[in-house]
Design a protein around this motif. Structure first.
Motif, PDB file in Angstrom:
ATOM      1  N   ASN A 283       0.817  -1.200   0.000  1.00 54.96           N
ATOM      2  CA  ASN A 283       0.000   0.000   0.000  1.00 54.96           C
ATOM      3  C   ASN A 283       0.861   1.264   0.000  1.00 54.96           C
ATOM      4  O   ASN A 283       1.777   1.403   0.804  1.00 54.96           O
ATOM      5  CB  ASN A 283      -0.851  -0.034   1.273  1.00 54.96           C
ATOM      6  N   ARG A 290      -5.663   4.992   5.382  1.00 60.45           N
ATOM      7  CA  ARG A 290      -5.572   3.533   5.232  1.00 60.45           C
ATOM      8  C   ARG A 290      -6.751   2.783   5.850  1.00 60.45           C
ATOM      9  O   ARG A 290      -7.318   1.894   5.237  1.00 60.45           O
ATOM     10  CB  ARG A 290      -4.300   3.001   5.897  1.00 60.45           C
ATOM     11  N   THR A 302      -2.640  -1.288   7.819  1.00 68.12           N
ATOM     12  CA  THR A 302      -3.325   0.006   7.846  1.00 68.12           C
ATOM     13  C   THR A 302      -2.541   1.042   8.661  1.00 68.12           C
ATOM     14  O   THR A 302      -2.874   2.212   8.635  1.00 68.12           O
ATOM     15  CB  THR A 302      -4.747  -0.110   8.429  1.00 68.12           C
TER      16      THR A 302
END
Ligand code: SAM
Ligand code: FES
Length: 333
Positions: A283, A290, A302
Motif C-alpha cells: 500500500n 488507510r 493500515t
C-alpha cells in the motif's frame, strides 16, 4: 494437468488431501516461467466514495457509518513519487465508483503520472465504465485495468449485487478493456456468500475464455456494516487451493498474494506465494486514509508508512523463498 475436466476440478476443490502435492506442482510451474521473481505493485486507494451497493463490500454507498475521503491529485502524485523512490514501477489507482472523479479528472491524473514516469505501468481499478471512458483513460496513458468479474454465474452474481448491477455489463467491460489494448486483470472472492463448487468451476471456465493477464483472488471477508454481516468469511485453505489451480491452469498469469489473504492468516501471503502466486501489492496510500478504505474487517497494513510496508514485504517474500524484483513486471505469455 492443464486440461482438467469439470469433475477433476470439483474433486480438487472439494478435498484437501492433495494439498501438498498440488502446491508443489503449482510452485514448479511458476518457477519454470517466473523463477523466484515476485513483482510488486504500489497500491494507491484514492477514494472510498462509491455509488454502488455490492452486498459484500464495506465501502458500499449504503454504509452510512463509513467515513469518506478522496485524495487530491497532488496527494496521488506524491504517493507515486514516494513509490517510485522505493522502486515501484507499477502504480495501481484503485477506488470506489466515485462520480466526483469524472473522466477528465481521471485522464488528467493518469497523464500527469505518465508524463513524470514514462517507464512505469499505470493500472486503474475504478469499476464499470463505458467503452469510451476506458478508451480515454488508455489514450491518457493507462495500460492496465483490474476488474474482478466476482462470479461468472448469473444467479450467484444477483445474490451478491443489487438489481442495478449485472454480470453481462461486468463481462462487457472486461471484453471492452481487452479489445482496447489494456493488460487486463479479473478475479473473484473465494468463499463469498452462497458460492458453490460449481460456481468456482464456472469462474475458472470464464477465465479460460477471457484469458486475462492477471487473476486476483482472495477470501471473502465479512464486514459488519453490510447485509452479509452474519455470513462467514472464506477460508485460507480453499483460497490457497484455488491459487494453485489457477497457476496450473494459467502458467503465464500474474497471480497476486492479496491483502485479504494476509488478513485472514498472519502468513497468508507467504503461503499464497508458495501455492503459486507471484505478485504482491503493498500500500502506498497515506497512512491517515488507510483504515478508511475499509472493505472488510481486520484489514492488515493500515498503520505502516509506504517504506515500512515495502521493507516488511521484502522480508516476507524472502522468508517464503522468493525475491522481489523492481521492474514493471509485465506478463510472460
Ligand atoms: N470499484 C472497483 C471495482 O468494483 O472493481 C475497485 C474497488 S473494489 C473494493 C475491489 C475489490 O474488492 C472487489 O472487486 C472485491 O472483489 C473486493 N472486495 C470487496 N469487498 C470485499 C470483502 N468483503 N472481502 C474481500 N474482498 C472484497
Ligand atoms: Fe463500490 Fe465496493 S461497493 S467499491
Amino acid at each position: 494437468m492443464q486440461n482438467l475436466t469439470d469433475k477433476e476440478l470439483i474433486e480438487i476443490i472439494n478435498t484437501d488431501k492433495y494439498d501438498e502435492e498440488l502446491f508443489n506442482k503449482a510452485d514448479a510451474i511458476r518457477r519454470e516461467r517466473y523463477g523466484t521473481d515476485v513483482y510488486i505493485r504500489g497500491l494507491i486507494e484514492f477514494t472510498n466514495y462509491c455509488k454502488n451497493n455490492c452486498y459484500y463490500c464495506g465501502i458500499r454507498a449504503g454504509n452510512k457509518n463509513a467515513i469518506r475521503y478522496r485524495l487530491t491529485k497532488e496527494e496521488i502524485l506524491s504517493c507515486s513519487a514516494e513509490g517510485y523512490a522505493l522502486g515501484f514501477r507499477t502504480f495501481v489507482l484503485q477506488g470506489g465508483e466515485d462520480p466526483y472523479f469524472t473522466d477528465d479528472k481521471i485522464c488528467d491524473i493518469v497523464s500527469s503520472i505518465r508524463e513524470k514516469y514514462p517507464d512505469c505501468a499505470i493500472t486503474l481499478s475504478i469499476g464499470e465504465k463505458s467503452r469510451d471512458s476506458y478508451k480515454a483513460y488508455f489514450d491518457a496513458g493507462a495500460n492496465r485495468y483490474l476488474l474482478r468479474h466476482e462470479t461468472a454465474t448469473c444467479e450467484h452474481y444477483n445474490m451478491l449485487h443489487p438489481s442495478s448491477m449485472s454480470l453481462d455489463v461486468r463481462k462487457r467491460c472486461l471484453y471492452d478493456l481487452r479489445e482496447i489494448g489494456y493488460q487486463v486483470g479479473s478475479g473473484f472472492m473465494v468463499g463469498s456468500p452462497y458460492q458453490t463448487t460449481e460456481n468456482l468451476v464456472s469462474d475458472l471456465r470464464f477465465l479460460q475464455d477471457l484469458s486475462p493477464d492477471m487473476i486476483g483472488i482472495g477470501p471473502y471477508i465479512t464486514h459488519k456494516e453490510t447485509p452479509f454481516a452474519d455470513k462467514p468469511s472464506g477460508t485460507l485453505e480453499l483460497t490457497l487451493r484455488m491459487i494453485a489451480l489457477l497457476r496450473i491452469m494459467f502458467p503465464y498469469a500474474l497471480l497476486p498474494a492479496t491483502t485479504a489473504l494476509g488478513s485472514i492468516h498472519p502468513e497468508g501471503r507467504e503461503k499464497g506465494l508458495k501455492a503459486g502466486a507471484n505478485v504482491v501489492m503493498p500500500n502506498l496510500s497515506p497512512v491517515r486514509v488507510r483504515k478508511l478504505y475499509d472493505l472488510y474487517e481486520n484489514k492488515i497494513c493500515t498503520g505502516d508508512e509506504a517504506a515500512e510496508c515495502r521493507v516488511c514485504l521484502e522480508k516476507r517474500v524472502q522468508n517464503a523463498g522468493y525475491k522481489i524484483v523492481t521492474h514493471r513486471g509485465d506478463v510472460l505469455r
